[in-house]
Design an enzyme around this catalytic site. Sequence first.
Site, PDB file in Angstrom:
ATOM      1  N   HIS A  47       0.815  -1.188  -0.116  1.00 41.92           N
ATOM      2  CA  HIS A  47       0.138  -0.143   0.367  1.00 41.92           C
ATOM      3  C   HIS A  47       0.915   1.175   0.056  1.00 41.92           C
ATOM      4  O   HIS A  47       0.597   2.319  -0.824  1.00 41.92           O
ATOM      5  CB  HIS A  47      -0.879  -0.233   1.235  1.00 41.92           C
ATOM      6  CG  HIS A  47      -1.949   0.873   1.108  1.00 41.92           C
ATOM      7  ND1 HIS A  47      -3.169   1.205   0.365  1.00 41.92           N
ATOM      8  CD2 HIS A  47      -2.166   1.922   2.172  1.00 41.92           C
ATOM      9  CE1 HIS A  47      -3.690   1.923   0.726  1.00 41.92           C
ATOM     10  NE2 HIS A  47      -3.325   2.760   1.491  1.00 41.92           N
ATOM     11  N   HIS A  94     -10.434   2.641  -1.744  1.00 40.57           N
ATOM     12  CA  HIS A  94     -10.582   2.292  -0.221  1.00 40.57           C
ATOM     13  C   HIS A  94     -11.399   0.979  -0.182  1.00 40.57           C
ATOM     14  O   HIS A  94     -12.402   0.923   0.329  1.00 40.57           O
ATOM     15  CB  HIS A  94     -11.115   3.186   0.771  1.00 40.57           C
ATOM     16  CG  HIS A  94     -10.342   3.864   1.856  1.00 40.57           C
ATOM     17  ND1 HIS A  94     -10.912   4.049   3.064  1.00 40.57           N
ATOM     18  CD2 HIS A  94      -9.109   3.857   2.054  1.00 40.57           C
ATOM     19  CE1 HIS A  94      -9.924   4.129   4.057  1.00 40.57           C
ATOM     20  NE2 HIS A  94      -8.859   4.289   3.292  1.00 40.57           N
TER      21      HIS A  94
END
Length: 745
Positions: A47, A94
């Site tokens: 990430h 997300h």
Amino acid sequence: MEKDVVSLEDALEHGLTKEEFQKIQEILGRIPNSTELGIFSAMWSEHCSYKNSILKLKTLPTTSDKLLAKAGEENAGAMDIGDGLAVVFKIESHNHPTAVEPYQGAATGVGGIMRDIFTMGARPIVSLNSLRFGNPDEPKNKYLLSRAVKGIGDYGNSLGIAVSGGELFIDECFSKNPLVNAMTVGVVRHDQMASATTGGQVGNSVYIVGATTGRDGIHGASFASKDLSKESESKRSAVQVGDPFMEKLLMEASLEAIQKGLLVGIQDMGAAGISCATSEMSAKGKTGMKIDLDLVPFRETGMNAYEAMLSESQERMLVVPKKGKESELVSIFEKWNLNAVKIGEVTADGMIEIYMGGKLKAKIPAESLVLGGGAPRYERETKRPSYLDAVKTWKPDEIPDVTKGANSKEILLKILSSWNVCSRKPITEQYDSEVGLVKLIGPGLDGGLSAIPGTNKALATATDCNSRYTYLDPYKGAEFAVCEAARNVYVTGATPYGVTNNLNFANPYIPENYYIFSECIRGMGDACRFLGLPVTGGNVSFYNESPEGPIFPTPTIGMVGILENKEKLIFNFPKEIGVELAVLGNFRPSLGGSEYLKKIHGQINGSIPELDIKEELELCKLILSLNESRILKSAKDLSLGGIAVALSKTVLFSGLGIESDLTSLRRNRLDLTLFGESSTAVLVGFDSLSKEDIRKQTEAYGLKFYPIGKTNSSGILEIKDAEIKISFQELSGPYEKGLEAVFAL
């Protein structure tokens, strides 16, 4: 130094490999302690580090004479739009948080991307969202979709930022792993842009501003870097909790401090929280930082250094003010009822030193933690999936043409009611598209168009990706996504300017998945290069799969464009009777990967529409040239659902009738003519006096002119070739009701 030395087992539990753990020891010259391990695990997670994608991302085109901030240099991309102004834009995902807590997961996705924009000094003007969910007939999918949309709406509406558009795509492959990609676009004066750096200003103070720090979001970055599993439901603590009203205050205070010239640098505390902000600002400024966590305003008692460094509590910033401006900075944030607390200072040695309780808890070289610095980079093994060859063996003659006779009308109504075609009103009505008084063309159409305050310019925005196309042909599907996003921008009259991307893929350690990812990058890059569009940044989201299997590859393209004179906008649909209609471009319909093939025949198969990138560029030039002459009454991208759906939407959005003859488009099958999907095709409206001029200009660009009909006052869609004669009311019923039940109270 804290001595709670960790083991290889601890490192593996944190998502690090044996080799990475060894590299950390080489960097530090010792075994890390638990706080240091936590920092490395977050910063070296997929990430934050992009370790499995960065080498591929570097092949994308990132140069343009309009670029003010290149991909990866700042929190978002920035491009010069003239008159001393810049457009700042980015898209981010997300996904995993939404899968386990859809309301907060989606809401904080909006909050995070907003902060990326105003951290650069830009005031957000519009936002968009690109959503992928499973079949809403299933209760769990209905819950996820409805709660995610509410989270997006509640957060964005509270901030007062208009929604200009987006997309929703439904397929069973997203049932366990929905995708929420949020995009925000802002505008800033060149001389008021801010940077995420210490500026090399050794001795300057470091402040944390905004909300207090709690335990929410700890391990959020690591959570987003793993496959979803049955255990993921228990990871709700990794999902951040947002407060949009706090974010509104933070935005106003941050912009005021930037505009008053008080700051050396400012960085959003998103993924990995304080760990990420301190290391990235320091590495960019070629400095270090000394941080005392005892000074951080906590909202929970008993938090230790590990938790404080990895907390992803929302609505926080790390700020380095100019010397002598500290008190003014504090006054501004206090005026907005926000914390502004000194927690450390910039140092010269390049080290991130973390103290708590008077003890040194971590000491790490800033450069070793960050993307482009010491974070690892990998190129994974690739293997072409066997299914890619299998799907291409499919031929249209394997299915019957069910549109023969009176069936055409019934088939059209079924497709209009499908999840991927039906009205988005139940979604868009939850978003405020009017706030800020910037809307020129709102959500629910091909591309959004918004006025840029204080100028005569307008900002065009679009997000696009047909996930079925990229599943069937990763390279061409990604090319198609870029071209369709550009088309949805230029049909508003705007010139496409730049691209941000959200790359949603499955586990990169599986060779077939990495092959698909690599091919999508190659297709996207080739299309952007040919169209002259720089990729300004974006986001990579791997591990989008569940025990049931991976998602379809989804390289979402966020596109921005600029219309120099907002009076020259083009509407999607004509507003007058007697308007001639024609398709411009090169109509090459395909049933492969089409909505018709999935909805009516239950298949995802075949070759996607043929695409000639040279023709796409010429079609863009043609539409913009015709618009300069002000002879177009409307322009609409022709893609999902084919010409029959495009004509139906024209009736539904205009309230007019259409009498059409599709002889010029006719193929050997009626279903191919009506519902085949095509690239390089735009449905335009114009005055009959302009018909021959448009035909000549179209042919001069090497493209084709297909006359198909005219608007009238009947409110009826008539397609003579297909024996379709259907009223506005008949079209409206299935089109409007498609999503109503999903969002019914």
